[in-house]
Design an enzyme around this catalytic site. Structure first.
Site, PDB file in Angstrom:
ATOM      1  CE  LYS A 155      29.640  29.015  23.137  1.00  0.00           C
ATOM      2  NZ  LYS A 155      30.238  28.849  24.677  1.00  0.00           N
TER       3      LYS A 155
HETATM    4  C1  LIG Z   1      29.271  26.999  29.644  1.00  0.00           C
HETATM    5  C2  LIG Z   1      29.209  25.940  28.363  1.00  0.00           C
HETATM    6  N1  LIG Z   1      28.634  24.811  28.504  1.00  0.00           N
HETATM    7  C3  LIG Z   1      28.603  23.816  27.784  1.00  0.00           C
HETATM    8  C4  LIG Z   1      29.323  23.906  26.405  1.00  0.00           C
HETATM    9  C5  LIG Z   1      29.301  23.049  25.474  1.00  0.00           C
HETATM   10  O1  LIG Z   1      28.283  23.443  24.174  1.00  0.00           O
HETATM   11  P1  LIG Z   1      28.450  22.867  22.831  1.00  0.00           P
HETATM   12  O2  LIG Z   1      28.512  21.296  23.092  1.00  0.00           O
HETATM   13  O3  LIG Z   1      27.141  23.507  22.043  1.00  0.00           O
HETATM   14  O4  LIG Z   1      29.688  23.380  22.381  1.00  0.00           O
HETATM   15  C6  LIG Z   1      30.010  25.056  26.431  1.00  0.00           C
HETATM   16  C7  LIG Z   1      30.794  25.206  25.039  1.00  0.00           C
HETATM   17  O5  LIG Z   1      31.010  26.366  24.471  1.00  0.00           O
HETATM   18  C8  LIG Z   1      30.038  25.980  27.240  1.00  0.00           C
HETATM   19  O6  LIG Z   1      30.650  27.090  27.163  1.00  0.00           O
END
Ligand SMILES: Cc1ncc(COP(=O)(O)O)c(C=O)c1O
Length: 307
Positions: A155
């Site tokens: 991320k």
């Molecule tokens: C590109 C992307 N996909 C999926 C998610 C969902 O991830 P999470 O459930 O860990 O917040 C996020 C959220 O931050 C994201 O930025």
């Protein structure tokens, strides 16, 4: 909603205006930041604020710091302590969204790996209307970044140039949001959420090889659907056209929560209204995050009543 008055910068609680880094730091020059978006839920009955799946968010942040070869990887205990102190400093007693960013602060060449900095802030956040109404989305012409270029499971702030391009284009074209496809044309994810389809009573979601973020909410939905709702879940490659064959579609993420998708490229999904299984998943999710059911207490970190 504005960011609350107190932030945590490198372990110190500081006013918002003082949470500054140098304009020539590597995070500005090269996008060398890894971040997390988390939610905290207020349970009025217990007078408690719960951070949802804090341990998993911290582990993903630490994984990002490792993949990006940062000089220093913060201890999980330190990260948790900084986050809790920041929430307490802001006296948070309502639903809120938290962001933590671990970044390379050094002013140096491209391969710089330190010094490493950490900033955490919070915004108070009331529920969004789209939880009820659902969203109408499009499939982007922008391709999802691939694992052998900019791995989406990290991320990293730089990755979000891809998500931003897709979301911006969709919004300029009158849609509420966007879905992206992998290089080989399979469904990947939304700009800030993972995607689920419902077909014949089963949940279907792109597998972790589909250039997605390994989402914590996706994991929550899979686990609770299988164990508590008695619903089968398939994690597999998903064709674009299955979006139109699906009975229901929803997306999920810490920030987005569980949002019905009611149209894709101007074709209604199912009846064009949020579907019954989507509503079940949504309702169960909110019971868990707010601590209204005893299940999964290990996913809720209490902010006020702790040692
Ligand atoms: C590109 C992307 N996909 C999926 C998610 C969902 O991830 P999470 O459930 O860990 O917040 C996020 C959220 O931050 C994201 O930025």
């Amino acid at each position: 909603m504005p960011t609350c008055e107190f932030m945590c910068l490198n372990g110190e609680i500081v006013p918002y205006r003082d949470a500054k880094i140098h304009a020539f730091s590597a995070v500005v020059k090269y996008g060398l930041g890894v971040f997390e978006g988390l939610r905290a839920y207020w349970n009025a009955g217990r007078g408690e604020l719960y951070v949802f799946r804090l341990a998993e968010h911290i582990e993903r942040l630490r994984f990002g710091m490792k993949m990006m070869r940062y000089d220093k990887i913060y201890d999980a205990d330190y990260l948790e302590d900084c986050l809790i102190r920041m929430l307490r400093a802001n006296e948070i007693r309502e639903n809120a969204h938290i962001r933590m960013i671990a970044y390379v602060d050094g002013d140096d060449e491209l391969i710089v790996t330190g010094p490493v900095g950490l900033v955490i802030g919070v915004m108070k956040l009331p529920p969004r209307r789209s939880l009820e109404t659902g969203v109408k989305v499009t499939v982007s012409a922008w391709q999802r970044i691939a694992d052998n270029a900019l791995p989406p499971r990290v991320k990293c702030t730089a990755n979000y140039v891809n998500n931003r391009a897709a979301e911006l284009e969709a919004k300029l074209n009158g849609y509420d949001g966007v879905l992206m496809l992998t290089a080989d044309g399979k469904l990947s994810e939304a700009s800030g959420a993972c995607i689920f389809l419902v077909r014949n009573g089963r949940l279907i979601t792109p597998d972790v090889g589909s250039d997605i973020l390994e989402s914590i909410t996706r994991d929550t939905v899979i686990e609770t659907a299988r164990r508590e709702l008695g619903v089968a879940v398939d994690e597999r490659r998903v064709d674009r056209s299955e979006l139109h064959a699906a009975d229901e579609v929803f997306w999920c993420g810490s920030g987005q929560e569980v949002v019905p998708v009611v149209a894709v490229d101007r074709l209604p999904v199912g009846s064009g209204k949020p579907g019954p299984l989507t509503r079940r998943v949504q309702q169960h999710y909110f019971k868990i995050v707010r601590g209204e059911v005893p299940e999964h207490a290990e996913w809720r970190t209490a902010v006020w009543q702790r040692n």
